[in-house]
Design a protein around this motif. Sequence first.
Motif, mmCIF file in Angstrom:
data_model
loop_
_atom_site.group_PDB
_atom_site.id
_atom_site.type_symbol
_atom_site.label_atom_id
_atom_site.label_comp_id
_atom_site.label_asym_id
_atom_site.label_seq_id
_atom_site.Cartn_x
_atom_site.Cartn_y
_atom_site.Cartn_z
ATOM 1 N N GLY A 179 -15.254 -40.517 -61.172
ATOM 2 C CA GLY A 179 -16.371 -41.460 -61.130
ATOM 3 C C GLY A 179 -16.002 -42.880 -61.531
ATOM 4 O O GLY A 179 -16.872 -43.755 -61.625
ATOM 5 N N HIS A 180 -14.710 -43.133 -61.776
ATOM 6 C CA HIS A 180 -14.310 -44.504 -62.122
ATOM 7 C C HIS A 180 -14.282 -45.372 -60.857
ATOM 8 O O HIS A 180 -14.108 -44.869 -59.742
ATOM 9 N N GLU A 181 -14.446 -46.664 -61.098
ATOM 10 C CA GLU A 181 -14.403 -47.618 -59.980
ATOM 11 C C GLU A 181 -12.941 -48.042 -59.831
ATOM 12 O O GLU A 181 -12.433 -48.808 -60.659
ATOM 13 N N VAL A 182 -12.263 -47.500 -58.829
ATOM 14 C CA VAL A 182 -10.811 -47.679 -58.747
ATOM 15 C C VAL A 182 -10.433 -48.676 -57.651
ATOM 16 O O VAL A 182 -10.887 -48.555 -56.507
ATOM 17 N N ALA A 183 -9.603 -49.648 -58.021
ATOM 18 C CA ALA A 183 -9.038 -50.586 -57.040
ATOM 19 C C ALA A 183 -7.538 -50.323 -56.994
ATOM 20 O O ALA A 183 -6.897 -50.165 -58.032
ATOM 21 N N ALA A 212 -10.784 -41.763 -59.342
ATOM 22 C CA ALA A 212 -11.972 -42.007 -58.503
ATOM 23 C C ALA A 212 -12.868 -40.770 -58.513
ATOM 24 O O ALA A 212 -14.093 -40.875 -58.597
ATOM 25 N N ARG A 226 -13.786 -49.727 -64.801
ATOM 26 C CA ARG A 226 -13.111 -50.380 -63.657
ATOM 27 C C ARG A 226 -11.599 -50.254 -63.882
ATOM 28 O O ARG A 226 -11.084 -50.746 -64.897
ATOM 29 N N ALA A 255 -11.534 -45.229 -53.250
ATOM 30 C CA ALA A 255 -11.163 -46.420 -54.010
ATOM 31 C C ALA A 255 -11.330 -47.648 -53.116
ATOM 32 O O ALA A 255 -11.746 -47.539 -51.966
ATOM 33 N N THR A 256 -10.992 -48.825 -53.664
ATOM 34 C CA THR A 256 -11.021 -50.044 -52.862
ATOM 35 C C THR A 256 -9.606 -50.586 -52.807
ATOM 36 O O THR A 256 -8.898 -50.563 -53.821
ATOM 37 N N ALA A 280 -10.041 -55.416 -63.668
ATOM 38 C CA ALA A 280 -10.033 -54.100 -64.300
ATOM 39 C C ALA A 280 -10.168 -54.126 -65.818
ATOM 40 O O ALA A 280 -9.723 -55.050 -66.492
#
Length: 235
Positions: free
Chosen positions: A23-27, A20, A2, A46-47, A58
């Motif tokens: 494959g990472h969860e990106v904010a 992203a 994250r 991303a978000t 994160a």
Amino acid sequence: MRIGVIGAGSMGAILARGLAKLGHEVAIASSRGPGSLAALAAEIGATSVSVVDAARAAELVILAIPTKAVADLPRALFANVPSSGVVVDIGNYHPELRDGHIDAIDRGMLDSQWVAHQIGRPVIKAFNNILAQSLRDKAVPKGTKGRIALSVFGDSSVAKAVVLRLVDDLGFDPIDGGDLDSSWRQQPGTPAYCRDLDAAALRRALAEADRSRIVEYRAEREAEIRASMASAERR
Ligand SMILES: NC(=O)c1ccc[n+]([C@@H]2O[C@H](COP(=O)([O-])OP(=O)(O)OC[C@H]3O[C@@H](n4cnc5c(N)ncnc54)[C@H](OP(=O)(O)O)[C@@H]3O)[C@@H](O)[C@H]2O)c1
């Protein structure tokens, strides 16, 4: 992983997109609130979140904002973030061009030491010495001849290992540059600053930097930027 990216300009958007894609969860966040970044976030996978949420959720936070803006981040932003969270500072101090003068840095504190002091957390310094365009366009697979190398500085070897891995995954040869107190070696204007060097050349450039010239290096770099802006305006 994250990952929270604070700052969605040239560098923040490129890093968020690349991470992203891995494959990472990106904010991603900026000072204008999540609504302003919704379209960008959707486009890059991303978000869009608030700055507070980007830090809180994160495992790794990237500060991709002007140095002066670090002082404007919400107070105690990292107070409830576990100490295992890694914070990466990609910033460069530009007193004449953008940031105004910051006394502590002018008196000799290193750029990223000042950032760490402001946010009350150790930081890893990385990605500050590659231009956005090179970061976007020059990533290549490991083993490619002439692959650009990026050095990473910080005091925690565990945190540094996380960032070194990301550098490699993003398409650049990772170099452990040393502790944060040595991070002046890649501050603006040094031989290792934004020259798209391969690993051997980057190591040489880091070694040949001269600590007594930090202020001069920075002034030279600001003069170069000013000259290139003036020439672009004339065109
Ligand atoms: N551009 C490059 O080639 C390059 C290369 C290496 C390192 N750097 C360094 O990386 C940092 C970012 O550079 P950049 O070129 O990406 O800058 P930029 O294009 O000007 O973007 C800065 C971003 O920071 C956000 N921001 C400003 N103040 C903020 C605050 N208080 N809280 C949250 N977000 C804030 C801005 O959005 P809002 O105004 O909407 O908040 C914007 O999204 C700088 O320190 C720069 O020196 C730049």
